[in-house]
Design an enzyme around this catalytic site. Structure first.
Site, PDB file in Angstrom:
ATOM      1  N   ARG A  57       0.874  -1.180   0.000  1.00  0.00           N
ATOM      2  CA  ARG A  57       0.000   0.000   0.000  1.00  0.00           C
ATOM      3  C   ARG A  57       0.903   1.219   0.000  1.00  0.00           C
ATOM      4  O   ARG A  57       2.115   1.102   0.071  1.00  0.00           O
ATOM      5  CB  ARG A  57      -1.014  -0.006   1.143  1.00  0.00           C
ATOM      6  N   GLY A  58       0.284   2.412  -0.059  1.00  0.00           N
ATOM      7  CA  GLY A  58       1.077   3.637  -0.210  1.00  0.00           C
ATOM      8  C   GLY A  58       1.166   3.937  -1.704  1.00  0.00           C
ATOM      9  O   GLY A  58       1.516   3.050  -2.498  1.00  0.00           O
ATOM     10  N   ALA A  59       0.831   5.184  -2.072  1.00  0.00           N
ATOM     11  CA  ALA A  59       0.633   5.487  -3.487  1.00  0.00           C
ATOM     12  C   ALA A  59       1.820   5.097  -4.397  1.00  0.00           C
ATOM     13  O   ALA A  59       1.632   4.349  -5.375  1.00  0.00           O
ATOM     14  CB  ALA A  59       0.259   6.962  -3.642  1.00  0.00           C
TER      15      ALA A  59
ATOM     16  N   ARG B 272      -7.582   0.541  -6.489  1.00  0.00           N
ATOM     17  CA  ARG B 272      -7.623   1.593  -5.462  1.00  0.00           C
ATOM     18  C   ARG B 272      -7.772   2.939  -6.160  1.00  0.00           C
ATOM     19  O   ARG B 272      -6.826   3.431  -6.784  1.00  0.00           O
ATOM     20  CB  ARG B 272      -6.378   1.523  -4.573  1.00  0.00           C
TER      21      ARG B 272
ATOM     22  N   GLN C 187      -1.590   2.156  10.161  1.00  0.00           N
ATOM     23  CA  GLN C 187      -0.325   2.177   9.413  1.00  0.00           C
ATOM     24  C   GLN C 187       0.772   2.919  10.171  1.00  0.00           C
ATOM     25  O   GLN C 187       1.954   2.625  10.001  1.00  0.00           O
ATOM     26  CB  GLN C 187      -0.518   2.841   8.038  1.00  0.00           C
TER      27      GLN C 187
ATOM     28  N   ASP D  90      -1.765  10.986  -1.630  1.00  0.00           N
ATOM     29  CA  ASP D  90      -2.217   9.980  -2.598  1.00  0.00           C
ATOM     30  C   ASP D  90      -2.549  10.587  -3.939  1.00  0.00           C
ATOM     31  O   ASP D  90      -2.468   9.922  -4.983  1.00  0.00           O
ATOM     32  CB  ASP D  90      -3.413   9.210  -2.045  1.00  0.00           C
TER      33      ASP D  90
ATOM     34  N   ASN E 156      -4.919  12.627   1.167  1.00  0.00           N
ATOM     35  CA  ASN E 156      -4.035  11.703   1.893  1.00  0.00           C
ATOM     36  C   ASN E 156      -4.888  10.954   2.915  1.00  0.00           C
ATOM     37  O   ASN E 156      -6.099  11.188   3.031  1.00  0.00           O
ATOM     38  CB  ASN E 156      -2.894  12.472   2.576  1.00  0.00           C
ATOM     39  N   LYS E 157      -4.258  10.053   3.635  1.00  0.00           N
ATOM     40  CA  LYS E 157      -4.956   9.194   4.597  1.00  0.00           C
ATOM     41  C   LYS E 157      -5.951   9.984   5.459  1.00  0.00           C
ATOM     42  O   LYS E 157      -5.646  11.091   5.911  1.00  0.00           O
ATOM     43  CB  LYS E 157      -3.906   8.512   5.472  1.00  0.00           C
TER      44      LYS E 157
HETATM   45  O1  MRU Z   1      -4.381   3.333   2.436  1.00  0.00           O
HETATM   46  P1  MRU Z   1      -2.896   3.459   2.316  1.00  0.00           P
HETATM   47  O2  MRU Z   1      -2.146   2.826   3.428  1.00  0.00           O
HETATM   48  O3  MRU Z   1      -2.419   3.032   0.947  1.00  0.00           O
HETATM   49  O4  MRU Z   1      -2.663   5.028   2.422  1.00  0.00           O
HETATM   50  C1  MRU Z   1      -1.362   5.516   2.335  1.00  0.00           C
HETATM   51  C2  MRU Z   1      -1.270   6.966   2.548  1.00  0.00           C
HETATM   52  O5  MRU Z   1      -2.238   7.667   2.777  1.00  0.00           O
HETATM   53  C3  MRU Z   1       0.075   7.560   2.371  1.00  0.00           C
HETATM   54  O6  MRU Z   1       0.236   8.680   3.191  1.00  0.00           O
HETATM   55  C4  MRU Z   1       0.208   8.002   0.908  1.00  0.00           C
HETATM   56  O7  MRU Z   1      -0.067   6.954   0.045  1.00  0.00           O
HETATM   57  C5  MRU Z   1       1.537   8.537   0.616  1.00  0.00           C
HETATM   58  S1  MRU Z   1       2.701   7.234   0.512  1.00  0.00           S
HETATM   59  C6  MRU Z   1       4.194   7.873   0.234  1.00  0.00           C
END
Ligand code: MRU
Length: 361
Positions: free
Chosen positions: A69-71, A105, A203, A244, A254-255
């Site tokens: 996960r993470g963009a 996603r 996370q 994201d 973002n999250k």
């Molecule tokens: O749902 P996730 O864990 O994929 O969300 C991740 C985030 O919100 C991160 O902050 C974002 O993707 C930036 S990753 C460098």
């Protein structure tokens, strides 16, 4: 990223060599002989497991189930997945794979960026594995540069708040939000990180704290609700998160929970930065209201570590992201320097004209 304590059985099986003193240096994801290997982010920090992904259906599962996960890391997974699918294309059609990847996603823009990049490279006749590897190495290099620029914003002794995980696990290596902290630490600055636990999937507690422990960076975990208290007490010098998806006007998704941290930072006069490579910037969207927000299953809210935390039959909503309006964002830490929200559009256009054609991203 630095990792301590990898089980010896995995060290042997995956031929991982320690860099020094039994500390290992591994990316979050890698590609070898048409197999994608990834650190399973669902089980950290209690277990260290490596998943092997051998076909496009497993790529979809790994992204949906958040094995990765993470963009930017989702983008890397999709790039390797496209390369793998291109190599196995006697079994299926690449457009179908692309569409299925894009349906996993919806908020993380790097997924769309990576898939489009790979489609272009493959159509130009590039070797699939090489095209994907170039993409991923470029992302890693850009995150390292983000670390260098972000380090200039951090003073010796600073206390930094971060939300979710925008570290190496989320970006293949270095991180976006964590890259400046890694860089500052490597260059001898004494920093301290406040880590939001980041409900519902935790996370921050599970992944960011693990990365900071492995890096030897001092940190403390706080519940999400405590960030405002520490911002108000003057305990936090700056906030850095990832993103994201960023739109042309500098709004950023973002999250979930990032928006309230930004508002609270603004209210308390604390600078709020977003760290992201330009692969996260969606030039087709004018403002944050156009960003699709992923809503995930209610079980993520109703359970913690597989156990119910509330009464049976209750409903729960679970938006995975929120949008921070640009007025709350002090700056974007990018591979092209620290930009004000109103500089994003011009810089990306100029870099797109000069850089994207040359074969880099
Ligand atoms: O749902 P996730 O864990 O994929 O969300 C991740 C985030 O919100 C991160 O902050 C974002 O993707 C930036 S990753 C460098």
């Amino acid at each position: 990223m630095k990792i301590r304590n990898i089980p010896q059985e995995l060290v042997k099986r995956f031929e991982i060599t320690p860099s020094a003193d039994n500390i290992y240096d591994l990316p979050a994801i890698w590609f070898k002989n048409n197999v994608i290997y990834l650190i399973d982010q669902r089980v950290l920090p209690n277990k260290f497991e490596i998943s092997e992904v051998k076909n496009y259906e497993d790529v979809i599962f790994a992204i949906n189930d958040m094995v990765i996960r993470g963009a930017p890391a989702i983008g890397a997974m999709a790039a390797y997945g496209m390369a793998q699918a291109a190599d196995q294309k006697q079994d299926h059609d690449l457009e179908m794979v692309r569409d299925k990847f894009l349906a996993t996603r919806p908020t993380a823009f790097d997924l769309f960026f990576a898939v489009e990049h790979m489609m272009t490279r493959l159509a130009a006749g590039e070797k699939p594995a090489l095209a994907a590897e170039n993409y991923v190495q470029e992302i890693i290099a850009r995150c390292r540069t983000i670390g260098k620029f972000g380090n200039e914003l951090i003073k010796d002794g600073d206390k930094v708040l971060t939300h979710c995980n925008a570290g190496a696990l989320a970006t293949v290596d270095h991180g976006t939000a964590l890259a400046p902290m890694r860089f500052a630490n490597e260059h001898g600055k004494n920093i301290f990180v406040y880590v939001d636990e980041t409900r519902p999937r935790l996370q921050g507690a599970k992944l960011t704290a693990w990365e900071l422990y492995n890096e030897g960076i001092s940190h403390t975990l706080i519940v999400d609700n405590a960030a405002g208290y520490y911002l108000h007490c003057g305990e936090i010098d700056l906030v850095i998160t990832g993103a994201d998806r960023i739109t042309r006007n500098g709004d950023a998704a973002n999250k979930i929970g990032t928006y309230e941290k930004a508002v609270l930072a603004h209210e308390n006069g604390v600078p709020f930065y977003i760290a992201a490579p330009i692969s996260t910037i969606d030039m087709s969207k004018t403002s944050g209201s156009e960003i699709p927000i992923e809503e995930r299953g209610s079980e993520e809210v109703l359970m913690v570590n597989g156990l119910p935390i509330t009464n049976e039959g209750i409903c729960a909503r679970n938006p995975a992201f929120d949008v921070t309006p640009h007025k709350y964002i002090t700056g974007f830490i990018t591979e092209f320097g620290v930009l004000k929200p109103d500089e994003i559009e011009d810089v990306v256009k100029n870099k797109a004209l000069s850089g994207l054609k040359s074969g880099s991203l």
